[in-house]
Design a protein around this motif. Structure first.
Motif, PDB file in Angstrom:
ATOM      1  N   ALA A 443      27.044   5.778 -26.827  1.00  0.00           N
ATOM      2  CA  ALA A 443      27.660   6.763 -25.941  1.00  0.00           C
ATOM      3  C   ALA A 443      27.872   6.232 -24.518  1.00  0.00           C
ATOM      4  O   ALA A 443      28.963   6.410 -23.956  1.00  0.00           O
ATOM      5  N   PRO A 444      26.882   5.571 -23.873  1.00  0.00           N
ATOM      6  CA  PRO A 444      27.144   5.054 -22.519  1.00  0.00           C
ATOM      7  C   PRO A 444      28.298   4.060 -22.490  1.00  0.00           C
ATOM      8  O   PRO A 444      29.105   4.067 -21.552  1.00  0.00           O
ATOM      9  N   ALA A 445      28.386   3.201 -23.504  1.00  0.00           N
ATOM     10  CA  ALA A 445      29.475   2.226 -23.549  1.00  0.00           C
ATOM     11  C   ALA A 445      30.823   2.918 -23.726  1.00  0.00           C
ATOM     12  O   ALA A 445      31.819   2.534 -23.098  1.00  0.00           O
ATOM     13  N   VAL A 446      30.865   3.949 -24.578  1.00  0.00           N
ATOM     14  CA  VAL A 446      32.112   4.686 -24.779  1.00  0.00           C
ATOM     15  C   VAL A 446      32.566   5.327 -23.470  1.00  0.00           C
ATOM     16  O   VAL A 446      33.757   5.287 -23.117  1.00  0.00           O
ATOM     17  N   LEU A 447      31.641   5.905 -22.730  1.00  0.00           N
ATOM     18  CA  LEU A 447      31.996   6.535 -21.457  1.00  0.00           C
ATOM     19  C   LEU A 447      32.501   5.497 -20.454  1.00  0.00           C
ATOM     20  O   LEU A 447      33.474   5.751 -19.725  1.00  0.00           O
ATOM     21  N   ASP A 448      31.865   4.329 -20.405  1.00  0.00           N
ATOM     22  CA  ASP A 448      32.312   3.280 -19.486  1.00  0.00           C
ATOM     23  C   ASP A 448      33.707   2.784 -19.870  1.00  0.00           C
ATOM     24  O   ASP A 448      34.556   2.542 -18.996  1.00  0.00           O
ATOM     25  N   GLU A 449      33.945   2.605 -21.154  1.00  0.00           N
ATOM     26  CA  GLU A 449      35.265   2.163 -21.606  1.00  0.00           C
ATOM     27  C   GLU A 449      36.329   3.206 -21.273  1.00  0.00           C
ATOM     28  O   GLU A 449      37.439   2.857 -20.845  1.00  0.00           O
ATOM     29  N   ALA A 450      35.983   4.479 -21.465  1.00  0.00           N
ATOM     30  CA  ALA A 450      36.943   5.543 -21.161  1.00  0.00           C
ATOM     31  C   ALA A 450      37.282   5.572 -19.671  1.00  0.00           C
ATOM     32  O   ALA A 450      38.436   5.837 -19.295  1.00  0.00           O
ATOM     33  N   ARG A 451      36.311   5.306 -18.822  1.00  0.00           N
ATOM     34  CA  ARG A 451      36.588   5.266 -17.370  1.00  0.00           C
ATOM     35  C   ARG A 451      37.557   4.134 -17.043  1.00  0.00           C
ATOM     36  O   ARG A 451      38.504   4.322 -16.262  1.00  0.00           O
ATOM     37  N   LEU A 452      37.326   2.960 -17.619  1.00  0.00           N
ATOM     38  CA  LEU A 452      38.191   1.817 -17.332  1.00  0.00           C
ATOM     39  C   LEU A 452      39.624   2.053 -17.807  1.00  0.00           C
ATOM     40  O   LEU A 452      40.569   1.547 -17.211  1.00  0.00           O
ATOM     41  N   LEU A 453      39.785   2.830 -18.875  1.00  0.00           N
ATOM     42  CA  LEU A 453      41.117   3.079 -19.440  1.00  0.00           C
ATOM     43  C   LEU A 453      41.806   4.300 -18.835  1.00  0.00           C
ATOM     44  O   LEU A 453      42.914   4.655 -19.252  1.00  0.00           O
ATOM     45  N   GLY A 454      41.159   4.977 -17.885  1.00  0.00           N
ATOM     46  CA  GLY A 454      41.771   6.146 -17.269  1.00  0.00           C
ATOM     47  C   GLY A 454      41.649   7.409 -18.085  1.00  0.00           C
ATOM     48  O   GLY A 454      42.350   8.395 -17.823  1.00  0.00           O
ATOM     49  N   LEU A 455      40.760   7.415 -19.075  1.00  0.00           N
ATOM     50  CA  LEU A 455      40.562   8.601 -19.913  1.00  0.00           C
ATOM     51  C   LEU A 455      39.478   9.512 -19.348  1.00  0.00           C
ATOM     52  O   LEU A 455      39.402  10.684 -19.715  1.00  0.00           O
ATOM     53  N   LEU A 456      38.649   8.981 -18.485  1.00  0.00           N
ATOM     54  CA  LEU A 456      37.534   9.719 -17.905  1.00  0.00           C
ATOM     55  C   LEU A 456      37.484   9.391 -16.415  1.00  0.00           C
ATOM     56  O   LEU A 456      37.597   8.230 -16.029  1.00  0.00           O
ATOM     57  N   ALA A 457      37.331  10.431 -15.599  1.00  0.00           N
ATOM     58  CA  ALA A 457      37.230  10.236 -14.147  1.00  0.00           C
ATOM     59  C   ALA A 457      36.267  11.278 -13.600  1.00  0.00           C
ATOM     60  O   ALA A 457      36.374  12.469 -13.940  1.00  0.00           O
ATOM     61  N   ASN A 458      35.318  10.834 -12.790  1.00  0.00           N
ATOM     62  CA  ASN A 458      34.295  11.741 -12.241  1.00  0.00           C
ATOM     63  C   ASN A 458      33.576  12.498 -13.348  1.00  0.00           C
ATOM     64  O   ASN A 458      33.237  13.674 -13.212  1.00  0.00           O
ATOM     65  N   ASN A 459      33.385  11.813 -14.494  1.00  0.00           N
ATOM     66  CA  ASN A 459      32.694  12.383 -15.664  1.00  0.00           C
ATOM     67  C   ASN A 459      33.430  13.569 -16.272  1.00  0.00           C
ATOM     68  O   ASN A 459      32.828  14.392 -16.973  1.00  0.00           O
ATOM     69  N   ALA A 460      34.720  13.668 -16.008  1.00  0.00           N
ATOM     70  CA  ALA A 460      35.562  14.709 -16.621  1.00  0.00           C
ATOM     71  C   ALA A 460      36.705  14.031 -17.353  1.00  0.00           C
ATOM     72  O   ALA A 460      37.221  12.993 -16.915  1.00  0.00           O
ATOM     73  N   LEU A 461      37.101  14.611 -18.462  1.00  0.00           N
ATOM     74  CA  LEU A 461      38.191  14.049 -19.239  1.00  0.00           C
ATOM     75  C   LEU A 461      39.513  14.271 -18.515  1.00  0.00           C
ATOM     76  O   LEU A 461      39.792  15.377 -18.042  1.00  0.00           O
ATOM     77  N   THR A 462      40.318  13.234 -18.404  1.00  0.00           N
ATOM     78  CA  THR A 462      41.639  13.362 -17.783  1.00  0.00           C
ATOM     79  C   THR A 462      42.627  13.911 -18.814  1.00  0.00           C
ATOM     80  O   THR A 462      42.311  14.055 -20.000  1.00  0.00           O
ATOM     81  N   ASP A 463      43.835  14.201 -18.349  1.00  0.00           N
ATOM     82  CA  ASP A 463      44.867  14.671 -19.280  1.00  0.00           C
ATOM     83  C   ASP A 463      45.145  13.625 -20.352  1.00  0.00           C
ATOM     84  O   ASP A 463      45.424  13.967 -21.507  1.00  0.00           O
ATOM     85  N   LEU A 464      45.078  12.362 -19.977  1.00  0.00           N
ATOM     86  CA  LEU A 464      45.294  11.293 -20.939  1.00  0.00           C
ATOM     87  C   LEU A 464      44.181  11.294 -21.987  1.00  0.00           C
ATOM     88  O   LEU A 464      44.428  11.118 -23.180  1.00  0.00           O
ATOM     89  N   GLY A 465      42.942  11.506 -21.547  1.00  0.00           N
ATOM     90  CA  GLY A 465      41.826  11.572 -22.478  1.00  0.00           C
ATOM     91  C   GLY A 465      41.916  12.775 -23.397  1.00  0.00           C
ATOM     92  O   GLY A 465      41.603  12.686 -24.590  1.00  0.00           O
ATOM     93  N   ARG A 466      42.336  13.917 -22.854  1.00  0.00           N
ATOM     94  CA  ARG A 466      42.478  15.120 -23.702  1.00  0.00           C
ATOM     95  C   ARG A 466      43.570  14.931 -24.745  1.00  0.00           C
ATOM     96  O   ARG A 466      43.435  15.384 -25.888  1.00  0.00           O
ATOM     97  N   ALA A 467      44.646  14.257 -24.357  1.00  0.00           N
ATOM     98  CA  ALA A 467      45.719  14.016 -25.323  1.00  0.00           C
ATOM     99  C   ALA A 467      45.236  13.128 -26.456  1.00  0.00           C
ATOM    100  O   ALA A 467      45.551  13.364 -27.628  1.00  0.00           O
ATOM    101  N   LEU A 468      44.457  12.107 -26.120  1.00  0.00           N
ATOM    102  CA  LEU A 468      43.950  11.212 -27.149  1.00  0.00           C
ATOM    103  C   LEU A 468      42.920  11.915 -28.029  1.00  0.00           C
ATOM    104  O   LEU A 468      42.917  11.767 -29.253  1.00  0.00           O
ATOM    105  N   ALA A 469      42.038  12.717 -27.409  1.00  0.00           N
ATOM    106  CA  ALA A 469      41.008  13.428 -28.184  1.00  0.00           C
ATOM    107  C   ALA A 469      41.608  14.477 -29.106  1.00  0.00           C
ATOM    108  O   ALA A 469      41.029  14.795 -30.150  1.00  0.00           O
ATOM    109  N   GLY A 470      42.768  15.021 -28.735  1.00  0.00           N
ATOM    110  CA  GLY A 470      43.386  16.074 -29.537  1.00  0.00           C
ATOM    111  C   GLY A 470      44.319  15.588 -30.621  1.00  0.00           C
ATOM    112  O   GLY A 470      44.985  16.399 -31.269  1.00  0.00           O
ATOM    113  N   LEU A 471      44.379  14.289 -30.840  1.00  0.00           N
ATOM    114  CA  LEU A 471      45.280  13.762 -31.859  1.00  0.00           C
ATOM    115  C   LEU A 471      44.892  14.288 -33.231  1.00  0.00           C
ATOM    116  O   LEU A 471      43.726  14.261 -33.605  1.00  0.00           O
ATOM    117  N   THR A 472      45.880  14.761 -33.958  1.00  0.00           N
ATOM    118  CA  THR A 472      45.637  15.248 -35.318  1.00  0.00           C
ATOM    119  C   THR A 472      45.966  14.186 -36.354  1.00  0.00           C
ATOM    120  O   THR A 472      45.519  14.278 -37.492  1.00  0.00           O
TER     121      THR A 472
END
Length: 805
Positions: A443-472
């Motif tokens: 989990a810590p590594a996943v969070l760090d990777e998400a921050r570097l990719l712009g999916l997570l900022a200030n420990n909150a999911l960005t719009d880009l992260g929400r779009a990726l998490a919501g993929l069906t």
């Protein structure tokens, strides 16, 4: 089990059946079933059941495990055993029903899919029912009569009645506890160990046959059984009786809350717009670097720490960023192993990728990360794993990544997680089949990777992260070379476009020989400035400084002064000091030259060398006379030797030491094409991946699966029609398929009645591989694998049927 499921499916309405098909896409994957009996077979498939279990939250699994440990469970008895209100149990039971993993039968008895029963060998740590042991072939009538006498039961009657009496007696918890209270010393401790740590434990077989021991007493009273000499087991009813009336299996119907804090959505959005362009830009820089200096691999596989640090220093990335992006580029097939270069180099796909628009480039990288089966930043014993090396966790890492982002997506907008432990607990509730220690480590590594990719900022999911998490769409695995459904998801396209909307395509050039970009630079702008200047800072504003060395470096790469100034002029106004710097450096560029030669030709006879230099047939060697006794050739020594010998001279090779050497000619090894690195340290020829060598064909989707609710309506309508296939199938085929011999008519009947695969040939020579057939008048309506859809084949035109395996 399929019969019970089929009977329940026939009682469902369109809405419930539609929900099942929507929750179990495997059930309507091509060839989608057209009869309820075929659907029941699909839903009962053991592998598909286990995959469906992976997507269920904790309460569903707790209910399923508890129901497995009960005899004829009902919603009411299940709730009573769990010590929970029926209203808390019912919604999660319905969730199981909507996945066809459980269903109600007569008397509301809950039936579970066979695949579910395979998941738990000992549900709740309980063994087989007592009847299972008493019905064993190893239990004789004499043993049953002895058990009855020991329990104070009538010994007369047949075996079935003796078993029923023993099961009834030992199924009474109070009676079992009363019986145990009269047991010899040591019996209670023995049984407690079996009840809580069993149901199967290693034992000393000799104590089961020694009079007076607790083991012998338990065996004589039906409390323990010994399937083999050194193995003992406790029946389910006995273990539950010993656990006591206060024992209730765990049941947690509500997810643990994630500790949250408020965050500014605008700041989160701003940080996303800074990180996303940076990812695209840094990937381009890393790949450009590997095109100049191939990235070697360790003998044990993967990229060494030294190489990671070198690339990070040369490209201006930090090490974590370099580790992550190298992994992502390899999975995206932008980076691959090349035998000739002896290292990892960009593929032809990279050439196309860098010409695509920014949003598409970003989505390629995110889709690769989404299915990547390694964790670049996970530490094991305080150390990172090898980049592009083997990861023992494999596909579980990808499931952790998706589970973490899905949990973050459930947080309200404008909130961030405040405590990682509470986040991990919430993730484990939603995905309980992921190993908890591995989840905590990843989990810590996943969070760090998400921050570097712009999916997570200030420990909150960005719009880009929400779009990726919501993929069906199914993301595919790391070996999947084509995942267009992920890269072309409309929500992800919109989010990626918005994330790159603020990129700057111009710079402010200062008289102090600096260039300032007030915002995230586009990949093209960053590449231009990196080519001519030294980057001094990153962040909300990036600064480059032009120096004599940086301009000379650009000139060394083949650019001239006018070209550089023209390119810089397209992104900003060039001040006079910068123009002077470029032109002055260009004027001095080339004052000293260094020439590369293929080899040196020497001879004491100056006339002979002059003759060789003037020889017409040796013009292709590019010979130049440097001194009366020295010639230089532009071609390597072996080719120069061959050419001189071809025209009649007799040269000999000379080593660097000055000694004449004669080498045996070796047979040339067959040339190897480019190789691509695959997960697990494997490699494959790039020719195996056509998309890497030639322009990929336009994405063509097979016939999409039907809408679940529309298909549910068709299934129920078909079930109401009594087509009388039993007997009718053979009569119709025998009457209509007159060109087929009897054996082939029978095989065609199995295609209809049992859905088997077969190959057919029509009278016009057309061949097809078919399955899941139905008779419609004089035609066979069957799934055609070549067409990817159901087609009709006239029975009278079928001239051959053969098995397809």
């Amino acid at each position: 089990m399929e019969d019970h499921l089929l009977g329940w499916l026939r009682t469902l309405d369109e809405d419930r059946l539609g929900r099942i098909l929507a929750n179990r896409p495997d059930a309507i994957a091509a060839p989608w079933p057209r009869r309820l009996d075929t659907l029941a077979q699909r839903l009962s498939n053991g592998f598909a059941v286990m995959e469906a279990l992976r997507g269920l939250p904790l309460p569903c699994l707790q209910l399923a495990e508890t129901a497995l440990a009960m005899t004829r469970p009902t919603p009411e008895s299940l709730a009573a055993f769990l010590d929970a209100p029926v209203d808390d149990v019912t919604p999660w039971l319905e969730h199981l029903y909507d996945h066809a993993l459980a269903w109600p039968g007569d008397g509301r008895v809950i039936h579970l899919a066979e695949g579910v029963t395979r998941w738990w060998a000992s549900p709740l740590g309980l063994g087989e029912p007592l009847e299972h042991y008493l019905n064993s072939w190893s239990i004789s009538n004499d043993a049953l009569q002895a058990l009855a006498r020991n329990l104070g039961l009538p010994a007369q009657g047949n075996k079935r009645r003796a078993i029923a009496r023993a099961v009834e007696a030992l199924g009474d918890g109070e009676r079992v506890r009363s019986l145990v209270s009269q047991a010899p010393d040591g019996t209670v401790a023995l049984l407690e160990r079996f009840a809580w740590q069993g149901p199967t434990l290693d034992v000393d077989g000799g104590r089961f046959v020694t009079p007076g021991t607790p083991e012998r007493w338990c065996a004589d009273h039906g409390l323990l059984f010994r399937p083999s000499w050194h193995v003992g087991e406790i029946p389910r009813e006995i273990a539950l009786a010993l656990r006591g009336p206060g024992y209730h299996p765990p049941f947690r119907p509500v997810a643990p809350e994630v500790a949250t804090i408020p965050v500014d959505p605008e700041e989160v959005d701003h940080l996303m717009t800074l990180a996303a362009p940076h990812v695209v830009e840094r990937c381009a820089a890393l790949l450009d670097n590997t095109s100049k200096t191939p990235l070697p691999l360790l003998k044990t596989g993967g990229v060494g720490v030294r190489e990671v640090r070198r690339v990070a220093k040369e490209t201006g990335c930090d090490e974590d960023e370099t580790r992550l992006l190298l992994e992502v580029c390899a999975v995206a097939r932008l980076l691959a192993w090349d035998e000739q270069s002896g290292g990892m180099i960009p593929t032809e796909r990279f050439d196309r990728w860098r010409l695509d628009e920014g949003s598409a480039r970003l989505r390629v990288l995110l889709a690769a990360w989404w299915r990547m089966e390694r964790s670049s930043l996970r530490r094991i014993d305080g150390k990172y794993g090898t980049v592009l090396g083997d990861d023992p966790a494999g596909g579980t890492v990808a499931r952790v990544r998706r589970a973490v982002l899905s949990a973050l997506a459930q947080l309200p907008s404008g909130t961030a997680f405040a405590d990682r432990d509470s986040l991990v607990a919430n993730v484990h509730w939603h995905a309980p089949l992921i190993d908890l220690p591995l989840l905590r480590a990843c989990a810590p590594a996943v969070l760090d990777e998400a921050r570097l990719l712009g999916l997570l900022a200030n420990n909150a999911l960005t719009d880009l992260g929400r779009a990726l998490a919501g993929l069906t769409a199914k993301p595919g695995d790391e070996n999947d070379d084509a995942v267009p459904m992920v890269e072309h998801d409309p929500t992800l396209v919109e989010a990626a476009t918005r994330a790159l909307a603020s990129v700057r395509r111009s710079a402010l050039f200062g008289p102090d020989l600096t260039a300032v970009v007030t915002g995230p630079p586009s990949a093209e702008l960053a590449a231009l400035l990196d080519r001519v200047a030294e980057r001094e800072s990153r962040g909300a504003a990036s600064v480059w400084r032009f120096t004599t060395e940086s301009v000379r470096r650009a000139l060394d790469r083949g650019h001239d002064a006018d070209e550089l100034l023209d390119e810089l002029a397209t992104v900003g106004t060039i001040p006079q000091p910068l123009e002077y710097l470029v032109r002055d450096t260009a004027r001095r560029h080339g004052e000293v030259t260094v020439t590369t030669v293929g080899c040196v030709v020497q001879a004491a006879d100056t006339g002979l060398l002059a003759e060789i230099a003037a020889h017409r047939r040796l013009g292709r060697l590019g010979l130049r006379l440097l001194a009366p006794t020295v010639l230089v050739s532009a071609t390597p020594a072996d080719r120069t030797l061959a050419a001189l010998r071809e025209v009649g001279y007799s040269p000999v090779p000379v080593a660097d030491t000055g000694e004449i050497t004669i080498h045996r000619a070796r047979a040339e090894e067959p040339g190897h094409g480019k190789l691509i690195l695959l997960p697990g340290g494997q490699v494959a020829e790039l020719s195996d991946f056509p998309g890497l060598e030639v322009e990929p064909p336009p994405h063509v989707l097979a016939e999409p699966p039907p809408d679940p609710y529309e298909h549910a309506r068709r299934l129920l309508s078909a079930s109401r029609q009594d087509d009388g296939k039993n007997g009718r199938t053979w009569a119709v085929i025998g009457r209509m398929a007159t060109r087929l011999p009897t054996a082939q008519q029978s095989l065609l009947g199995f295609v209809v009645d049992r859905g088997v695969r077969a190959g057919i040939t029509l009278s016009d020579g057309l061949t097809a591989t078919i399955s899941h057939g139905e008779l419609r008048g004089g035609a066979l309506d069957a799934w055609c694998e070549e067409a990817g859809d159901y087609l009709e084949f006239p029975l009278a035109e079928i001239v051959e049927v053969r098995g397809a395996y």
